[in-house]
Design a protein around this motif. Structure first.
Motif, PDB file in Angstrom:
ATOM      1  N   ALA A 137       0.925  -0.968   0.282  1.00 44.11           N
ATOM      2  CA  ALA A 137      -0.116  -0.170   0.121  1.00 44.11           C
ATOM      3  C   ALA A 137       0.648   1.098  -0.171  1.00 44.11           C
ATOM      4  CB  ALA A 137      -0.375   0.461   1.616  1.00 44.11           C
ATOM      5  N   LEU A 138       1.962   0.895   0.609  1.00 44.46           N
ATOM      6  CA  LEU A 138       3.196   2.277   0.911  1.00 44.46           C
ATOM      7  C   LEU A 138       3.757   2.571  -0.123  1.00 44.46           C
ATOM      8  CD1 LEU A 138       4.551   4.503   2.283  1.00 44.46           C
ATOM      9  CD2 LEU A 138       5.814   3.271   2.467  1.00 44.46           C
ATOM     10  N   VAL A 139       3.960   0.759  -1.326  1.00 48.48           N
ATOM     11  CA  VAL A 139       4.530   1.553  -2.229  1.00 48.48           C
ATOM     12  C   VAL A 139       3.873   1.904  -3.438  1.00 48.48           C
ATOM     13  CG1 VAL A 139       5.601   0.065  -4.817  1.00 48.48           C
ATOM     14  CG2 VAL A 139       6.348  -0.179  -2.104  1.00 48.48           C
ATOM     15  N   LEU A 140       2.807   1.561  -3.869  1.00 48.99           N
ATOM     16  CA  LEU A 140       1.492   1.730  -4.599  1.00 48.99           C
ATOM     17  C   LEU A 140       1.262   3.318  -4.212  1.00 48.99           C
ATOM     18  CD1 LEU A 140      -0.960  -1.028  -5.508  1.00 48.99           C
ATOM     19  CD2 LEU A 140       1.735  -0.138  -6.833  1.00 48.99           C
ATOM     20  N   CYS A 141       1.031   3.815  -2.890  1.00 45.34           N
ATOM     21  CA  CYS A 141       0.362   5.120  -2.616  1.00 45.34           C
ATOM     22  C   CYS A 141       1.742   6.030  -3.388  1.00 45.34           C
ATOM     23  CB  CYS A 141       0.661   5.370  -0.931  1.00 45.34           C
ATOM     24  SG  CYS A 141      -0.246   6.644  -0.995  1.00 45.34           S
ATOM     25  N   VAL A 142       2.928   6.128  -2.955  1.00 50.52           N
ATOM     26  CA  VAL A 142       3.965   6.951  -4.016  1.00 50.52           C
ATOM     27  C   VAL A 142       4.329   6.834  -5.497  1.00 50.52           C
ATOM     28  CG1 VAL A 142       6.077   7.215  -3.719  1.00 50.52           C
ATOM     29  CG2 VAL A 142       5.058   6.350  -0.841  1.00 50.52           C
ATOM     30  N   ILE A 143       3.739   5.684  -5.452  1.00 53.20           N
ATOM     31  CA  ILE A 143       3.848   5.228  -7.363  1.00 53.20           C
ATOM     32  C   ILE A 143       3.023   6.409  -8.110  1.00 53.20           C
ATOM     33  CG2 ILE A 143       3.618   3.891  -9.522  1.00 53.20           C
ATOM     34  CD1 ILE A 143       6.612   3.453  -8.300  1.00 53.20           C
ATOM     35  N   GLY A 144       1.663   5.914  -7.369  1.00 53.33           N
ATOM     36  CA  GLY A 144       0.302   6.913  -8.020  1.00 53.33           C
ATOM     37  C   GLY A 144       0.826   8.286  -7.511  1.00 53.33           C
ATOM     38  N   TYR A 145       1.640   8.998  -6.690  1.00 55.95           N
ATOM     39  CA  TYR A 145       1.047  10.229  -6.475  1.00 55.95           C
ATOM     40  C   TYR A 145       2.177  11.141  -7.477  1.00 55.95           C
ATOM     41  CZ  TYR A 145       2.531  14.468  -4.041  1.00 55.95           C
ATOM     42  OH  TYR A 145       3.065  15.696  -3.667  1.00 55.95           O
ATOM     43  N   ALA A 146       3.224  10.144  -7.767  1.00 55.36           N
ATOM     44  CA  ALA A 146       4.381  10.175  -8.544  1.00 55.36           C
ATOM     45  C   ALA A 146       3.996  10.625  -9.867  1.00 55.36           C
ATOM     46  CB  ALA A 146       5.530   9.687  -8.043  1.00 55.36           C
ATOM     47  N   ALA A 147       2.904   9.474 -10.604  1.00 58.29           N
ATOM     48  CA  ALA A 147       2.486   9.061 -11.974  1.00 58.29           C
ATOM     49  C   ALA A 147       1.107  10.756 -12.062  1.00 58.29           C
ATOM     50  CB  ALA A 147       2.113   7.900 -11.585  1.00 58.29           C
ATOM     51  N   GLY A 148       0.584  10.667 -10.956  1.00 59.54           N
ATOM     52  CA  GLY A 148      -0.235  12.036 -11.175  1.00 59.54           C
ATOM     53  C   GLY A 148       0.566  13.160 -11.421  1.00 59.54           C
ATOM     54  N   LEU A 149       1.547  13.600 -10.619  1.00 57.56           N
ATOM     55  CA  LEU A 149       2.174  14.637 -10.929  1.00 57.56           C
ATOM     56  C   LEU A 149       2.386  15.023 -12.417  1.00 57.56           C
ATOM     57  CD1 LEU A 149       4.427  14.919  -7.962  1.00 57.56           C
ATOM     58  CD2 LEU A 149       2.629  15.806  -7.620  1.00 57.56           C
ATOM     59  N   THR A 150       2.748  13.617 -13.178  1.00 58.43           N
ATOM     60  CA  THR A 150       2.924  13.779 -14.786  1.00 58.43           C
ATOM     61  C   THR A 150       2.330  14.480 -15.664  1.00 58.43           C
ATOM     62  OG1 THR A 150       2.672  11.705 -15.313  1.00 58.43           O
ATOM     63  CG2 THR A 150       4.675  12.594 -14.701  1.00 58.43           C
ATOM     64  N   LYS A 151       0.836  14.731 -14.770  1.00 60.91           N
ATOM     65  CA  LYS A 151      -0.231  14.764 -15.496  1.00 60.91           C
ATOM     66  C   LYS A 151       0.020  16.594 -16.662  1.00 60.91           C
ATOM     67  CE  LYS A 151      -5.597  15.934 -14.878  1.00 60.91           C
ATOM     68  NZ  LYS A 151      -6.951  15.715 -13.238  1.00 60.91           N
ATOM     69  N   PRO A 152      -0.554  17.136 -17.723  1.00 61.60           N
ATOM     70  CA  PRO A 152      -0.567  18.385 -17.783  1.00 61.60           C
ATOM     71  C   PRO A 152      -1.319  18.855 -17.597  1.00 61.60           C
ATOM     72  CG  PRO A 152      -1.375  17.075 -19.192  1.00 61.60           C
ATOM     73  CD  PRO A 152      -0.542  16.000 -18.219  1.00 61.60           C
ATOM     74  N   ASP A 153      -1.680  19.837 -17.512  1.00 60.66           N
ATOM     75  CA  ASP A 153      -2.709  21.579 -16.951  1.00 60.66           C
ATOM     76  C   ASP A 153      -3.374  20.874 -17.978  1.00 60.66           C
ATOM     77  OD1 ASP A 153      -0.798  22.306 -15.498  1.00 60.66           O
ATOM     78  OD2 ASP A 153      -0.306  23.881 -16.759  1.00 60.66           O
ATOM     79  N   SER A 154      -3.948  20.385 -19.582  1.00 59.24           N
ATOM     80  CA  SER A 154      -4.886  20.258 -20.621  1.00 59.24           C
ATOM     81  C   SER A 154      -5.705  19.161 -19.786  1.00 59.24           C
ATOM     82  CB  SER A 154      -4.489  20.488 -21.557  1.00 59.24           C
ATOM     83  OG  SER A 154      -3.210  19.108 -21.937  1.00 59.24           O
ATOM     84  N   GLY A 155      -4.662  18.198 -19.625  1.00 59.17           N
ATOM     85  CA  GLY A 155      -5.355  17.208 -18.738  1.00 59.17           C
ATOM     86  C   GLY A 155      -5.496  15.744 -19.702  1.00 59.17           C
ATOM     87  N   GLN A 156      -4.883  16.121 -20.877  1.00 59.74           N
ATOM     88  CA  GLN A 156      -4.840  15.051 -21.592  1.00 59.74           C
ATOM     89  C   GLN A 156      -2.955  14.898 -22.380  1.00 59.74           C
ATOM     90  OE1 GLN A 156      -7.325  14.789 -24.825  1.00 59.74           O
ATOM     91  NE2 GLN A 156      -6.180  13.121 -25.447  1.00 59.74           N
ATOM     92  N   HIS A 157      -2.703  13.753 -22.719  1.00 54.44           N
ATOM     93  CA  HIS A 157      -0.945  13.807 -22.548  1.00 54.44           C
ATOM     94  C   HIS A 157      -1.518  13.875 -24.371  1.00 54.44           C
ATOM     95  CE1 HIS A 157      -0.941  12.085 -18.742  1.00 54.44           C
ATOM     96  NE2 HIS A 157       0.215  12.422 -19.077  1.00 54.44           N
ATOM     97  N   ARG A 158      -0.126  14.561 -24.971  1.00 60.49           N
ATOM     98  CA  ARG A 158      -0.286  15.020 -26.561  1.00 60.49           C
ATOM     99  C   ARG A 158       0.402  13.872 -27.341  1.00 60.49           C
ATOM    100  NH1 ARG A 158       1.505  21.085 -26.951  1.00 60.49           N
ATOM    101  NH2 ARG A 158      -0.398  22.027 -25.953  1.00 60.49           N
TER     102      ARG A 158
END
Length: 238
Positions: free
Chosen positions: A78-99
């Protein structure tokens, strides 16, 4: 989190966990086990952001800790996936969709390496030395290879489903398409109420109604009527 996010994330996490435990875990592949649960968390985090990704990662990891045949301390994954999910969510662009698919692919690669290292590191802190006997290098190579092979079939599908829950009908055009209109470009629905001219005109009309006085005509109209009357007098004299 929104209710629609919970309603989508819960069945996806449960189905991924069942497939991973009942099918992928029994394939007896060399090295690590393909982590389908990690890919689902990544797909949701790339759309929902770091807050949603961390919450979904923690819930998914906690279910994996409690699901049989779990042989490690509860809360470790749970700790591992919590950190991974947080780090992956930081890469979300402002437009909401990856080009392009380059950034999600790099996120999957980094998550496969980071989750294995974090899982082994947390295990060493609690006295679990299983990763040393198997070989940390073999685990890193096999987990990265398996996750990269499963990612094209899993992450885009999860991201597409997650974007449907993020659909805002007020932010789309009138044709019913999915193109969002930026907030800065949206015109107010009642623009005449916000302009100075409109406010002055409406105030003047309301004042005339209250006092019962009819507003006087413009000077140009008055002078035009006077000239017309003088012309008629000239015609009568002739």
């Amino acid at each position: 989190m929104r209710i629609n996010r919970i309603l989508l994330a819960t069945p996806l996490v449960v189905v991924a966990l069942i497939i991973q435990v009942s099918i992928l875990g029994r394939l007896q592949l060399p090295g690590a086990v393909p982590d389908l649960l990690l890919l689902v968390v990544l797909g949701l985090a790339l759309v929902y952001g770091h807050v949603g990704g961390s919450l979904i990662g923690f819930g998914a990891g906690l279910l994996a800790d409690l699901a049989p045949p779990s042989d490690h301390a509860i809360g470790r994954y749970a700790l591992v996936l919590c950190v991974i999910g947080y780090a992956a969510g930081l890469t979300k662009p402002d437009s909401g969709q990856h080009r392009s698919a380059t950034l999600p692919l790099m996120v999957v690669l980094g998550a496969a390496l980071g989750s294995t290292l974090m899982y082994a590191g947390v295990g060493s802190l609690v006295g679990d030395t299983a990763a040393r006997h198997v070989g940390i290098v073999g685990l890193l190579l096999s987990s990265t290879l398996y996750d990269l092979l499963l990612a094209p079939f899993t992450v885009p599908l999860v991201m597409a489903l997650a974007r449907r829950t993020e659909h805002d009908p007020l932010a789309t055009d009138g044709s019913g398409g999915g193109s969002a209109i930026p907030v800065a470009r949206r015109k107010p629905a009642y623009g005449w109420l916000t302009t100075g001219t409109g406010l002055k005109a409406s105030r003047g009309a309301m004042k005339a109604v209250r006092t019962g006085r009819v507003p006087k005509p413009a000077r140009g109209g008055k002078s035009g009527r006077m000239k017309g009357v003088k012309g008629l007098k000239g015609v009568k004299r002739l």
